[in-house]
Design an enzyme around this catalytic site. Structure first.
Site, PDB file in Angstrom:
ATOM      1  CB  SER A 177      -0.949  -0.047   1.198  1.00  0.00           C
ATOM      2  OG  SER A 177      -1.977   0.910   1.068  1.00  0.00           O
TER       3      SER A 177
ATOM      4  CG  ASP B 256      -6.738  -3.024  -3.210  1.00  0.00           C
ATOM      5  OD1 ASP B 256      -7.338  -2.135  -2.585  1.00  0.00           O
ATOM      6  OD2 ASP B 256      -5.514  -3.230  -3.097  1.00  0.00           O
TER       7      ASP B 256
ATOM      8  CG  HIS C 281      -5.614  -2.517   0.392  1.00  0.00           C
ATOM      9  ND1 HIS C 281      -4.857  -2.156  -0.701  1.00  0.00           N
ATOM     10  CD2 HIS C 281      -5.074  -1.845   1.455  1.00  0.00           C
ATOM     11  CE1 HIS C 281      -3.915  -1.304  -0.332  1.00  0.00           C
ATOM     12  NE2 HIS C 281      -4.013  -1.110   0.966  1.00  0.00           N
TER      13      HIS C 281
END
Length: 329
Positions: free
Chosen positions: A150, A280, A309
């Site tokens: 991320s 995601d 995610h």
């Protein structure tokens, strides 16, 4: 699907659950370290566990960066870069897995996050990458593998591009924010700025409630039909988030959403594995992983059907196996 529409469907938690979470958080807080400039300081740890050694360094601008360094110093190092608004704790599954495979595993708390100091300034990718460079220099890390999830994927990308020459062997990006998250004329597939404005508004209004909803909904895909939320996972995400600075987390939203990593990706020459979940809801796959893979000189792209995610937690066995296969190839 944007974050705003995802978050609007999140389940509401009772005051009883919030109280339970608060008690868990209070019980899990770690003693902060205090370090002198330029010196490594051992932190209080579990005296019965010689592997759990934690330390910190001081950067040139006075930010204290907490890190964990497990394994033989002669082993190949793997450096983990965590997502927003979490900490190095989010990598414990991967750290234990690769430690047991013979690697030296290192993870730090980004400035303003976790146990690192709540630095007033420097909440941008340039400072984040420079902090990693200071840590890599302090530990004299060479032939290292950097893994970023991320926001940590953006941090790792900038570090490898600007500071990694001669020190980095491979890069792994997981659900990562590059090349650019926000919608612009040059990036029409990005998310509108209003999505990120909404995140800032919710954080400022009630960070505790916002983080609870975020973890129990879109981050792990727990808002999807048939999903089975794990309360311990939700509490752990919330705990990590609340350890950090509200100001740092607020400003980091701009850093992860509006930083353009296109030139960084073009300048990276080491083999790079790009992993992403098709479901995601935080970093939509269409405008991230495939575009990053095209900009990289040597990339392997893998999209996991149906994964969220937070796949490093929900499907750690799959992710760990694919990373191991890549770094040993």
């Amino acid at each position: 699907m944007t974050w705003k529409s995802s978050i609007s469907r999140l389940a509401r938690f009772s005051r009883r659950k919030l109280l339970a979470t608060t008690l868990l958080y209070a019980a899990s807080m770690t003693v902060r370290s205090s370090a002198a400039a330029g010196k490594e300081t051992d932190m209080l740890s579990h005296t019965t566990d010689p592997v759990d050694l934690t330390s910190s360094i001081m950067t040139n601008d006075g930010a204290q960066i907490f890190y964990r360094d497990w394994g033989a110093k002669t082993a190949q190092p793997i450096v983990f870069h965590h997502g927003w608004p979490l900490s190095s704790d989010d990598w414990e599954n991967q750290m234990l897995f690769f430690l047991n495979k013979g690697y030296r595993v290192i993870a730090h708390d980004r400035r303003g996050h976790g146990r690192s100091s709540q630095a007033i300034d420097g909440q941008d990718m340039d400072h984040y990458a420079a902090d990693v460079a200071a840590l890599a220099s302090h530990l004299d890390l060479r032939n290292a593998i950097h893994i970023g999830h991320s926001t940590g994927g953006g941090e790792a990308t900038r570090y490898v591009a600007r500071f990694g020459h001669g020190r980095v062997a491979r890069l792994v990006l997981i659900g990562a924010v590059p090349p650019l998250m926000v919608r612009t004329k040059a990036n029409p597939g990005g998310l509108p700025i209003e999505v990120f404005d909404g995140l800032r508004q919710q954080l400022a209004a009630s960070r505790s409630q916002f983080y609870l909803e975020f973890a129990s909904g879109p981050f792990y895909g727990y808002n999807r039909p048939g999903a089975k939320p794990l309360q311990a996972v939700i509490w752990n995400w919330w705990r990590q988030g609340m350890m950090g600075s509200a100001k740092a987390h607020y400003e980091c939203i701009k850093a992860f959403s509006e930083t353009d990593f296109s030139d960084d990706l073009k300048n990276i020459t080491v083999p790079t594995l790009v992993l992403h979940g098709s479901e995601d809801q935080i970093v939509p796959v269409a405008d991230s992983a495939p575009l990053s893979a095209k900009l990289l000189k040597h990339s392997v792209l893998k999209i996991y059907d149906g994964l969220p995610h937070g796949l490093c937690t929900t499907h750690a066995d799959i992710v760990n196996a694919d990373i191991l296969k890549f770094i040993t190839a």
